[in-house]
Write a protein that holds these residues in place. Structure first.
Motif, PDB file in Angstrom:
ATOM      1  N   LEU A  79     -13.615  48.742  48.190  1.00  0.00           N
ATOM      2  CA  LEU A  79     -13.875  47.303  48.154  1.00  0.00           C
ATOM      3  C   LEU A  79     -14.490  46.691  49.117  1.00  0.00           C
ATOM      4  CD1 LEU A  79     -10.416  46.632  46.496  1.00  0.00           C
ATOM      5  CD2 LEU A  79     -12.692  46.506  45.301  1.00  0.00           C
ATOM      6  N   TYR A  86     -13.852  46.512  38.721  1.00  0.00           N
ATOM      7  CA  TYR A  86     -13.141  47.207  40.011  1.00  0.00           C
ATOM      8  C   TYR A  86     -11.933  47.442  39.727  1.00  0.00           C
ATOM      9  CZ  TYR A  86     -15.136  49.153  44.167  1.00  0.00           C
ATOM     10  OH  TYR A  86     -15.472  49.921  45.302  1.00  0.00           O
ATOM     11  N   LEU A 113     -21.143  50.512  41.122  1.00  0.00           N
ATOM     12  CA  LEU A 113     -19.808  50.128  41.524  1.00  0.00           C
ATOM     13  C   LEU A 113     -18.914  51.137  41.087  1.00  0.00           C
ATOM     14  CD1 LEU A 113     -18.510  46.726  41.927  1.00  0.00           C
ATOM     15  CD2 LEU A 113     -17.543  48.180  40.319  1.00  0.00           C
ATOM     16  N   ASP A 159     -17.936  47.646  49.048  1.00  0.00           N
ATOM     17  CA  ASP A 159     -18.850  46.872  48.334  1.00  0.00           C
ATOM     18  C   ASP A 159     -18.840  45.115  48.360  1.00  0.00           C
ATOM     19  OD1 ASP A 159     -20.086  48.655  46.409  1.00  0.00           O
ATOM     20  OD2 ASP A 159     -17.986  48.956  45.434  1.00  0.00           O
TER      21      ASP A 159
END
Length: 169
Positions: free
Chosen positions: A125, A64, A20, A128
């Motif tokens: 985003l 994130y 990530l 993911d």
């Protein structure tokens, strides 16, 4: 929190969420050296911020947000360097990649890199698997705006992918 607890959490998070974090890195840094530098900056910021994690969001969402904010600050700090590098990259620099790359993956990262910072963040985003609500919290825009932006991004990428495919690349 003890230093040992902090170290344990850091190692666990880096191991679990390295992919990530690296997606963010690859979207904002374009050479291997810059990617290493940005990953280190993000890692340092995660280390410094562990004590401030309150558990109100999922770890992945929080990481994130830390990663994106760090990447945006890093880009701003290194903008003049990046501009100069991009001007000469095609003529003078050859990036030696140890692993063969997938041209399609390179293409999508190139397209993501050309987006403005909000669209770039939303695209990462989305890739993911974050939901619109989480995206809106991370990026700081309304969930309804997230939906509109994602729709436009998808349409643009579909259009450009047809051009990519039709040129036999």
């Amino acid at each position: 929190m003890t230093e040992k607890e902090r170290e344990s959490i850091f190692k666990e998070w880096i191991a679990q969420y390295k992919a990530l974090l690296f997606k963010v890195v690859r979207a904002y840094a374009f050479t291997a050296e810059d990617q290493d530098d940005l990953f280190q900056e993000i890692s340092i910021q995660v280390w410094k911020s562990i004590a401030s994690f309150k558990g109100e969001a999922k770890v992945s969402t929080w990481l994130y947000k830390v990663s994106l904010n760090t990447a945006l600050r890093w880009v701003k700090k290194t903008k003049s360097y990046q501009n100069n590098l991009q001007k000469i990259e095609g003529e003078l620099l050859i990036i030696d990649k140890a692993e063969p790359t997938d041209e399609r993956l390179d293409w999508i990262y190139d397209k993501i890199a050309q987006m403005d910072k909000i669209d770039r963040s939303l695209t990462l985003l989305l890739l993911d698997g974050f939901g619109y609500k989480e995206m809106s919290e991370i990026v700081g825009i309304k969930a309804s705006n997230v939906g509109v932006k994602i729709h436009r991004i998808k349409n643009q990428l579909i259009k450009e992918s047809k051009n990519y495919a039709s040129h036999g690349i």
